[in-house]
Design a protein around this motif. Structure first.
Motif, PDB file in Angstrom:
ATOM      1  N   ALA A 199       0.984  -1.010   0.124  1.00 18.31           N
ATOM      2  CA  ALA A 199       0.190   0.229   0.034  1.00 18.31           C
ATOM      3  C   ALA A 199       0.832   1.178  -0.101  1.00 18.31           C
ATOM      4  CB  ALA A 199      -0.825   0.173   1.106  1.00 18.31           C
ATOM      5  N   ALA A 200       2.114   1.196   0.699  1.00 13.05           N
ATOM      6  CA  ALA A 200       2.835   2.287   0.701  1.00 13.05           C
ATOM      7  C   ALA A 200       3.528   2.662  -0.596  1.00 13.05           C
ATOM      8  CB  ALA A 200       4.081   1.984   1.838  1.00 13.05           C
ATOM      9  N   ILE A 201       4.015   1.713  -1.315  1.00 11.60           N
ATOM     10  CA  ILE A 201       4.420   1.931  -2.397  1.00 11.60           C
ATOM     11  C   ILE A 201       3.538   2.399  -3.612  1.00 11.60           C
ATOM     12  CG2 ILE A 201       6.605   0.333  -2.168  1.00 11.60           C
ATOM     13  CD1 ILE A 201       5.267  -1.541  -4.140  1.00 11.60           C
ATOM     14  N   ALA A 202       2.250   1.676  -3.333  1.00  7.54           N
ATOM     15  CA  ALA A 202       1.264   1.807  -4.417  1.00  7.54           C
ATOM     16  C   ALA A 202       0.758   3.619  -4.199  1.00  7.54           C
ATOM     17  CB  ALA A 202      -0.065   1.071  -4.087  1.00  7.54           C
ATOM     18  N   LEU A 203       0.754   3.872  -2.995  1.00  9.22           N
ATOM     19  CA  LEU A 203       0.453   5.424  -2.798  1.00  9.22           C
ATOM     20  C   LEU A 203       1.561   6.239  -3.120  1.00  9.22           C
ATOM     21  CD1 LEU A 203      -1.142   5.318   0.678  1.00  9.22           C
ATOM     22  CD2 LEU A 203      -2.248   5.809  -1.466  1.00  9.22           C
ATOM     23  N   PHE A 204       2.669   6.152  -2.961  1.00 10.25           N
ATOM     24  CA  PHE A 204       3.847   6.663  -3.383  1.00 10.25           C
ATOM     25  C   PHE A 204       3.710   6.837  -4.949  1.00 10.25           C
ATOM     26  CE2 PHE A 204       6.544   5.941   0.452  1.00 10.25           C
ATOM     27  CZ  PHE A 204       6.417   7.269   0.789  1.00 10.25           C
ATOM     28  N   GLN A 205       3.621   5.769  -5.744  1.00 10.73           N
ATOM     29  CA  GLN A 205       3.564   5.777  -7.187  1.00 10.73           C
ATOM     30  C   GLN A 205       2.606   6.441  -7.655  1.00 10.73           C
ATOM     31  OE1 GLN A 205       6.205   4.805  -8.528  1.00 10.73           O
ATOM     32  NE2 GLN A 205       5.342   5.298 -10.784  1.00 10.73           N
TER      33      GLN A 205
ATOM     34  N   MET B 164      -5.918  18.607  -6.689  1.00  8.58           N
ATOM     35  CA  MET B 164      -5.600  18.331  -5.328  1.00  8.58           C
ATOM     36  C   MET B 164      -6.733  17.238  -4.799  1.00  8.58           C
ATOM     37  SD  MET B 164      -3.694  21.041  -3.547  1.00  8.58           S
ATOM     38  CE  MET B 164      -5.201  22.536  -3.726  1.00  8.58           C
ATOM     39  N   ALA B 165      -7.850  17.307  -5.031  1.00  6.09           N
ATOM     40  CA  ALA B 165      -9.024  16.717  -4.480  1.00  6.09           C
ATOM     41  C   ALA B 165      -8.648  15.237  -4.294  1.00  6.09           C
ATOM     42  CB  ALA B 165     -10.259  17.219  -4.940  1.00  6.09           C
ATOM     43  N   PRO B 166      -8.619  14.437  -5.638  1.00  5.24           N
ATOM     44  CA  PRO B 166      -8.404  13.203  -5.681  1.00  5.24           C
ATOM     45  C   PRO B 166      -7.429  12.580  -4.438  1.00  5.24           C
ATOM     46  CG  PRO B 166      -8.823  13.735  -7.909  1.00  5.24           C
ATOM     47  CD  PRO B 166      -8.531  15.079  -6.893  1.00  5.24           C
ATOM     48  N   VAL B 167      -6.283  13.220  -4.799  1.00  4.54           N
ATOM     49  CA  VAL B 167      -5.207  12.845  -3.967  1.00  4.54           C
ATOM     50  C   VAL B 167      -5.239  13.188  -2.372  1.00  4.54           C
ATOM     51  CG1 VAL B 167      -2.547  13.573  -3.477  1.00  4.54           C
ATOM     52  CG2 VAL B 167      -3.282  13.536  -5.832  1.00  4.54           C
ATOM     53  N   ILE B 168      -6.007  13.860  -1.921  1.00  4.74           N
ATOM     54  CA  ILE B 168      -6.289  14.292  -0.632  1.00  4.74           C
ATOM     55  C   ILE B 168      -7.325  13.312  -0.109  1.00  4.74           C
ATOM     56  CG2 ILE B 168      -7.600  15.826   1.029  1.00  4.74           C
ATOM     57  CD1 ILE B 168      -6.462  18.264  -0.389  1.00  4.74           C
ATOM     58  N   VAL B 169      -8.219  12.909  -0.990  1.00  4.62           N
ATOM     59  CA  VAL B 169      -9.459  11.864  -0.694  1.00  4.62           C
ATOM     60  C   VAL B 169      -8.663  10.491  -0.800  1.00  4.62           C
ATOM     61  CG1 VAL B 169     -11.270  10.613  -1.475  1.00  4.62           C
ATOM     62  CG2 VAL B 169     -11.147  13.131  -1.687  1.00  4.62           C
ATOM     63  N   VAL B 170      -7.628   9.987  -1.496  1.00  4.19           N
ATOM     64  CA  VAL B 170      -7.107   8.922  -1.531  1.00  4.19           C
ATOM     65  C   VAL B 170      -6.134   8.746  -0.225  1.00  4.19           C
ATOM     66  CG1 VAL B 170      -5.358   7.463  -2.589  1.00  4.19           C
ATOM     67  CG2 VAL B 170      -7.023   8.557  -4.042  1.00  4.19           C
ATOM     68  N   PHE B 171      -5.532   9.675   0.020  1.00  5.50           N
ATOM     69  CA  PHE B 171      -4.618   9.517   0.960  1.00  5.50           C
ATOM     70  C   PHE B 171      -5.641   9.598   2.528  1.00  5.50           C
ATOM     71  CE2 PHE B 171      -2.023  11.641   4.712  1.00  5.50           C
ATOM     72  CZ  PHE B 171      -0.916  10.588   4.628  1.00  5.50           C
ATOM     73  N   PHE B 172      -6.603  10.304   2.472  1.00  6.92           N
ATOM     74  CA  PHE B 172      -7.268  10.227   3.741  1.00  6.92           C
ATOM     75  C   PHE B 172      -8.021   8.904   3.953  1.00  6.92           C
ATOM     76  CE2 PHE B 172     -11.603  10.526   5.619  1.00  6.92           C
ATOM     77  CZ  PHE B 172     -11.264  11.336   6.807  1.00  6.92           C
ATOM     78  N   PHE B 173      -8.311   8.166   2.877  1.00  4.29           N
ATOM     79  CA  PHE B 173      -9.172   6.968   3.322  1.00  4.29           C
ATOM     80  C   PHE B 173      -7.861   5.787   3.435  1.00  4.29           C
ATOM     81  CE2 PHE B 173     -12.596   8.862   1.410  1.00  4.29           C
ATOM     82  CZ  PHE B 173     -13.532   8.346   2.204  1.00  4.29           C
ATOM     83  N   ALA B 174      -6.414   5.961   2.954  1.00  5.22           N
ATOM     84  CA  ALA B 174      -5.515   5.173   2.953  1.00  5.22           C
ATOM     85  C   ALA B 174      -4.392   5.402   3.803  1.00  5.22           C
ATOM     86  CB  ALA B 174      -5.030   4.913   1.549  1.00  5.22           C
ATOM     87  N   GLN B 175      -4.398   6.513   4.674  1.00  3.37           N
ATOM     88  CA  GLN B 175      -3.479   6.986   5.668  1.00  3.37           C
ATOM     89  C   GLN B 175      -2.946   5.820   6.728  1.00  3.37           C
ATOM     90  OE1 GLN B 175      -4.171  10.351   8.024  1.00  3.37           O
ATOM     91  NE2 GLN B 175      -6.554   9.636   8.082  1.00  3.37           N
ATOM     92  N   LYS B 176      -3.907   5.091   7.009  1.00  5.19           N
ATOM     93  CA  LYS B 176      -3.668   4.104   8.136  1.00  5.19           C
ATOM     94  C   LYS B 176      -2.589   3.092   7.515  1.00  5.19           C
ATOM     95  CE  LYS B 176      -5.373   0.567  11.236  1.00  5.19           C
ATOM     96  NZ  LYS B 176      -6.734   0.031  11.649  1.00  5.19           N
ATOM     97  N   ALA B 177      -2.894   2.431   6.286  1.00  5.08           N
ATOM     98  CA  ALA B 177      -2.065   1.518   5.616  1.00  5.08           C
ATOM     99  C   ALA B 177      -0.877   2.161   5.254  1.00  5.08           C
ATOM    100  CB  ALA B 177      -2.737   0.834   4.325  1.00  5.08           C
ATOM    101  N   PHE B 178      -0.982   3.528   4.791  1.00  2.00           N
ATOM    102  CA  PHE B 178       0.258   4.249   4.289  1.00  2.00           C
ATOM    103  C   PHE B 178       1.321   4.617   5.502  1.00  2.00           C
ATOM    104  CE2 PHE B 178       2.554   8.396   3.657  1.00  2.00           C
ATOM    105  CZ  PHE B 178       3.170   8.121   2.380  1.00  2.00           C
ATOM    106  N   VAL B 179       0.818   4.910   6.472  1.00  4.02           N
ATOM    107  CA  VAL B 179       1.689   5.118   7.671  1.00  4.02           C
ATOM    108  C   VAL B 179       2.351   3.648   8.253  1.00  4.02           C
ATOM    109  CG1 VAL B 179       1.744   5.913  10.099  1.00  4.02           C
ATOM    110  CG2 VAL B 179       0.413   7.377   8.203  1.00  4.02           C
ATOM    111  N   GLU B 180       1.564   2.894   8.364  1.00  2.00           N
ATOM    112  CA  GLU B 180       2.097   1.602   8.781  1.00  2.00           C
ATOM    113  C   GLU B 180       3.008   0.784   8.000  1.00  2.00           C
ATOM    114  OE1 GLU B 180      -0.071  -3.116   9.805  1.00  2.00           O
ATOM    115  OE2 GLU B 180      -1.372  -1.390   9.207  1.00  2.00           O
TER     116      GLU B 180
END
Length: 302
Positions: A221-227, A277-293
């Protein structure tokens, strides 16, 4: 004969536990002051990061004349700016191209990075350390160094310039940063799980898909969000390969169309920027737990 008067010193009174001078009350005051200081710093940091978004939003609902002035609060809330952005010729095509670039690019990067990272993390073969050094060296290579020969290949040999395919296709061959980050995460997975799967009769591919991938979901999930963030915000690539075809522009490059040679429609530019910016903010908001982990669990084990 002089007499000396001896005065007895009165014993100090014991401070009640609930009074202001008691140790418990002082400890409570320290905790309260610490709480106030921490939250004040947190609020100040939040405002520091939030105020630019507020400025962009307020400018996006101003009239064109007011956006050029120094006023910060709109006299008239002009929500039609967002409608004007959506009706801009080609804007929906740019949106589709950005989704295709970011979505397909992220999928190809994950599918190509997972097996390479697994091989570098678990297999023992001659040249393994050299391969890892090459991956790290690739991360240090700026893309501007190879842009000219790569452009000649895509333009003269494959004839794919004027589209986003020169940006998407190379992601099927792996990304150095994603491979390195995921490899570090896979090193934290205990070897016993992999060995147990092999004892049960699983081959390397089945072990990867059934055991390693489910356990590596935070890292993936982290590398997917970065990409995804990289592809969505990429400006350099579309400028090189898709500039000559407006139908192949992405949102990041299409924002240039709101700027003319002599003037800039700042209200429309800010409205388009907020929509980008809106899609990026929405994606990070819902995936921040997996991203930070995924980021925090990625070790530096060699």
């Amino acid at each position: 004969m002089t007499t000396t008067t001896l005065t007895r010193r009165r014993p100090a009174r014991a401070t009640a536990p609930g009074t202001a001078g008691s140790p418990a009350a002082r400890a409570r005051r320290r905790r309260l002051l610490h709480w106030i200081a921490v939250h004040a710093l947190a609020i100040a940091a939040a405002l520091f990061f939030l105020l630019p978004f507020v400025f962009v939003f307020l400018t996006s609902v101003m009239t064109d004349d007011q956006a050029m002035s120094g006023e910060l609060w709109p006299h008239q809330w002009k929500w039609s700016n967002y409608t004007a952005v959506f009706t801009t010729p080609g804007f929906l095509d740019w949106w589709r191209n950005s989704l295709l670039y970011a979505g397909l690019g992220t999928l190809l990067t994950v599918c190509s990075a997972v097996p390479v990272a697994y091989a570098l993390a678990r297999f023992r073969f001659r040249g393994r350390r050299t391969a890892m050094i090459l991956v790290i060296a690739t991360m240090m290579l700026p893309p501007q160094v190879i842009v000219i020969p790569m452009y000649l290949v895509w333009a003269q040999q494959l004839h794919l310039t004027g589209s986003i395919w020169p940006l998407v296709i190379p992601m099927a061959f792996g990304d150095a940063y994603s491979i390195f980050l995921l490899r570090q995460f896979l090193l934290t997975i205990p070897q016993e799980y992999v060995e147990s799967a092999k004892v049960d009769g699983c081959g390397e591919l089945r072990t990867l898909l059934r055991v390693v991938v489910p356990m590596a979901r935070p890292g993936i999930a982290a590398i997917a969000l970065f990409q995804f963030f990289y592809c969505w915000n990429d400006y350099f690539g579309p400028q090189i390969y898709a500039a000559q075809n407006p139908a192949a522009w992405t949102l990041s490059y299409g924002l240039e169309s709101f700027k003319s040679a002599h003037s800039v429609n700042w209200n429309l530019t800010m409205a388009a920027t907020l929509l980008v910016m809106a899609p990026v903010i929405v994606v990070f908001f819902f995936a921040q737990k997996a991203f930070v982990e995924g980021v925090t669990l990625t070790g530096v084990k060699g």
